[in-house]
Design a protein around this motif. Structure first.
Motif, PDB file in Angstrom:
ATOM      1  N   UNK A  32      10.921  -1.050  -0.313  1.00 40.88           N
ATOM      2  CA  UNK A  32      12.048  -0.180  -0.660  1.00 40.88           C
ATOM      3  C   UNK A  32      11.990   0.375  -2.058  1.00 40.88           C
ATOM      4  N   UNK A  33      11.322  -0.339  -2.981  1.00 43.18           N
ATOM      5  CA  UNK A  33      11.268   0.138  -4.356  1.00 43.18           C
ATOM      6  C   UNK A  33      10.116   1.099  -4.617  1.00 43.18           C
ATOM      7  N   UNK A  34       9.316   1.369  -3.578  1.00 46.19           N
ATOM      8  CA  UNK A  34       8.237   2.363  -3.682  1.00 46.19           C
ATOM      9  C   UNK A  34       8.001   2.910  -2.276  1.00 46.19           C
ATOM     10  N   UNK A  35       9.028   3.556  -1.744  1.00 46.13           N
ATOM     11  CA  UNK A  35       9.081   3.832  -0.303  1.00 46.13           C
ATOM     12  C   UNK A  35       8.434   5.134   0.138  1.00 46.13           C
ATOM     13  N   UNK A  36       8.081   6.027  -0.787  1.00 49.54           N
ATOM     14  CA  UNK A  36       7.519   7.315  -0.375  1.00 49.54           C
ATOM     15  C   UNK A  36       6.112   7.149   0.167  1.00 49.54           C
ATOM     16  N   UNK A  37       5.916   7.579   1.404  1.00 51.03           N
ATOM     17  CA  UNK A  37       4.587   7.618   2.018  1.00 51.03           C
ATOM     18  C   UNK A  37       4.291   9.079   2.337  1.00 51.03           C
ATOM     19  N   UNK A  38       3.097   9.519   1.996  1.00 51.48           N
ATOM     20  CA  UNK A  38       2.742  10.931   2.120  1.00 51.48           C
ATOM     21  C   UNK A  38       1.986  11.203   3.419  1.00 51.48           C
ATOM     22  N   UNK A  39       2.319  12.329   4.026  1.00 55.87           N
ATOM     23  CA  UNK A  39       1.694  12.752   5.275  1.00 55.87           C
ATOM     24  C   UNK A  39       0.684  13.855   4.990  1.00 55.87           C
ATOM     25  N   UNK A  40      -0.589  13.569   5.281  1.00 55.20           N
ATOM     26  CA  UNK A  40      -1.637  14.563   5.099  1.00 55.20           C
ATOM     27  C   UNK A  40      -2.159  15.010   6.462  1.00 55.20           C
ATOM     28  N   UNK A  67      -0.469   6.659   0.091  1.00 53.84           N
ATOM     29  CA  UNK A  67       0.493   6.165  -0.891  1.00 53.84           C
ATOM     30  C   UNK A  67       0.436   7.003  -2.176  1.00 53.84           C
ATOM     31  N   UNK A  68       1.411   6.775  -3.039  1.00 49.96           N
ATOM     32  CA  UNK A  68       1.514   7.566  -4.270  1.00 49.96           C
ATOM     33  C   UNK A  68       0.392   7.275  -5.254  1.00 49.96           C
ATOM     34  N   UNK A  69      -0.302   6.137  -5.092  1.00 49.56           N
ATOM     35  CA  UNK A  69      -1.415   5.812  -5.989  1.00 49.56           C
ATOM     36  C   UNK A  69      -2.721   6.462  -5.544  1.00 49.56           C
ATOM     37  N   UNK A  70      -2.653   7.302  -4.507  1.00 49.29           N
ATOM     38  CA  UNK A  70      -3.846   7.997  -4.034  1.00 49.29           C
ATOM     39  C   UNK A  70      -4.697   7.200  -3.073  1.00 49.29           C
ATOM     40  N   UNK A  71      -4.177   6.063  -2.593  1.00 55.26           N
ATOM     41  CA  UNK A  71      -4.920   5.228  -1.652  1.00 55.26           C
ATOM     42  C   UNK A  71      -4.321   5.355  -0.255  1.00 55.26           C
ATOM     43  N   UNK A  72      -5.144   5.171   0.793  1.00 53.09           N
ATOM     44  CA  UNK A  72      -4.598   5.211   2.152  1.00 53.09           C
ATOM     45  C   UNK A  72      -3.569   4.107   2.354  1.00 53.09           C
ATOM     46  N   UNK A  73      -2.520   4.397   3.107  1.00 48.92           N
ATOM     47  CA  UNK A  73      -1.564   3.370   3.488  1.00 48.92           C
ATOM     48  C   UNK A  73      -2.292   2.248   4.221  1.00 48.92           C
ATOM     49  N   UNK A  74      -1.812   1.018   4.100  1.00 47.05           N
ATOM     50  CA  UNK A  74      -2.518  -0.123   4.689  1.00 47.05           C
ATOM     51  C   UNK A  74      -2.624  -0.033   6.206  1.00 47.05           C
ATOM     52  N   UNK A  94     -10.810   4.921   7.103  1.00 40.19           N
ATOM     53  CA  UNK A  94     -12.065   4.163   7.080  1.00 40.19           C
ATOM     54  C   UNK A  94     -12.957   4.531   8.263  1.00 40.19           C
ATOM     55  N   UNK A  95     -12.342   4.728   9.438  1.00 39.39           N
ATOM     56  CA  UNK A  95     -13.130   5.107  10.607  1.00 39.39           C
ATOM     57  C   UNK A  95     -13.810   6.455  10.391  1.00 39.39           C
ATOM     58  N   UNK A  96     -13.098   7.392   9.770  1.00 34.72           N
ATOM     59  CA  UNK A  96     -13.668   8.720   9.526  1.00 34.72           C
ATOM     60  C   UNK A  96     -14.858   8.643   8.576  1.00 34.72           C
TER      61      UNK A  96
END
Length: 383
Positions: free
Chosen positions: A70-78, A101-108, A114-116
């Motif tokens: 909840x304290x870092x809830x934004x997930x980005x859709x690409x 995620x906002x840190x530029x890493x894929x959501x868990x 990884x498959x791509x």
């Protein structure tokens, strides 16, 4: 009092769907959540995009989907793929998106990334995939559609590829989903009634590389949307009914350029050796609850032991009789459960057959694989 399902009033809806949009385009973004389900939200664009690059990045509240705190809830859709919308028609689109995620890493829970990478790294092998998605349709109370409310139907036998009242249920949903997939330009290659009543299967493929996972996830989204309009529920549970009833799998057909060429059988045999060595890792990503399905009965192999054979549906991996006769073709990994992630399945297979890529891991929990007995099932004799 019995629960009354909430069924879409499609007759009333139709007059609104036919209203002109005056140049505007509705784009529905679809993504995969933390529980292996699909979510979606819509936005309006001023014109129809002609490529993925023209679609804007978007975001959602990941704390509401189990994908972020909840304290870092934004997930980005690409956006990664787009398809014609079979519900709204016209220039409207469905868009499949990866979660970041906002840190530029894929959501868990973004297994596509990884498959791509693995697919791209090993593109020279020209992997072809075809997955057979089994599922069960349930009524509003969660009981298989068409089953007696306080009992069970007649034993399995007449239902597989059956026809007629009492043998098949919800064919209208199956037909609607089939046409919706074709309209959306998904590579759906067929469908059939399965062994357990109210259980069905459709096939996606053959597709090259990451496209298989994209098409499979969008087809799952469409299945839920279609069933919603009929007041039915879809379950991908691998063993929805305990006892003497078939489970539901996601049989995965695989071939490489080398397997499809003359002498390909030796490459398939080499693949069997590689799959045997990583059996435990594969099972970690081949679906939750798969132990209840893979008992060695009902056309399954043992959960703990790897085996392969020619034309043997009781083996972990089956090689088609015709492929064995021709000495080339494809193999069918029968281990994945119906609720498995197609990105993880295909990515794991590529990783096992071609080797790891630095920084990429396709299985959820990194464990040391235990030695597995390579059990060659004796082929069935030719008639």
């Amino acid at each position: 009092m019995a629960e009354v399902p909430h069924i879409s009033n499609t007759t009333n809806l139709q007059k609104y769907l036919s209203l002109p949009q005056k140049g505007a385009v509705i784009v529905e973004y679809v993504w995969i959540d933390a529980s292996g389900g699909t979510r979606s939200k819509c936005r309006t664009l001023k014109k129809k995009p002609t490529s993925i690059k023209e679609l804007p990045e978007w975001n959602f509240d990941g704390s509401s989907t189990g994908q972020a705190p909840g304290d870092n809830s934004d997930v980005y859709l690409r956006p990664v793929a787009m398809y014609p919308d079979p519900f709204r028609l016209g220039d409207n689109l469905l868009v499949l998106a990866e979660c970041w995620m906002s840190d530029g890493k894929p959501n868990s829970y973004n297994f596509r990334h990884d498959a791509a990478v693995l697919m791209e790294k090993n593109a020279s092998h020209e992997f072809w995939f075809g997955l057979e998605q089994e599922y069960t349709l349930l009524d509003a109370q969660g009981w298989p559609y068409g089953w007696p409310k306080n009992g069970f139907p007649a034993p399995q036998g007449p239902y597989y590829c059956g026809n007629g009242t009492g043998k098949v249920f919800c064919r209208d949903i199956v037909e609607a989903h089939y046409k919706a997939c074709l309209y959306a330009e998904l590579n759906i290659s067929g469908t059939n009634a399965e062994v357990m009543p109210a259980q069905w299967e459709y096939q996606i493929g053959p597709c090259t590389g990451i496209e298989l996972g994209d098409h499979m996830w969008m087809s799952r989204f469409l299945l839920h949307r279609v069933a919603e309009e009929f007041g039915a529920k879809v379950t991908f549970a691998p063993k929805p009914i305990p006892g003497d009833w078939n489970g539901a799998g996601l049989h995965s057909n695989v071939s490489t350029k080398e397997m499809r060429e003359d002498g390909g059988m030796k490459h398939m045999e080499k693949a069997m050796e590689a799959l045997a060595k990583r059996h435990k890792e594969h099972m970690t990503v081949y679906g939750e609850g798969n132990e209840a399905r893979m008992t060695g009965a009902h056309e399954t192999a043992s959960y703990d032991k790897f085996s392969w054979g020619i034309a043997n549906r009781g083996a972990s991996v089956r090689i088609n009789r015709q492929c064995a006769d021709e000495g080339k073709g494809y193999f069918e990994d029968r281990r994945p459960a119906s609720n498995a992630d197609p990105y993880q399945i295909t990515g794991m297979i590529v990783e096992t057959l071609c080797g790891k890529v630095e920084g990429i891991e396709m299985y959820k929990t990194i464990t040391q694989a235990e030695p597995v007995e390579l059990d060659m099932v004796v082929p069935i004799s030719k008639p």
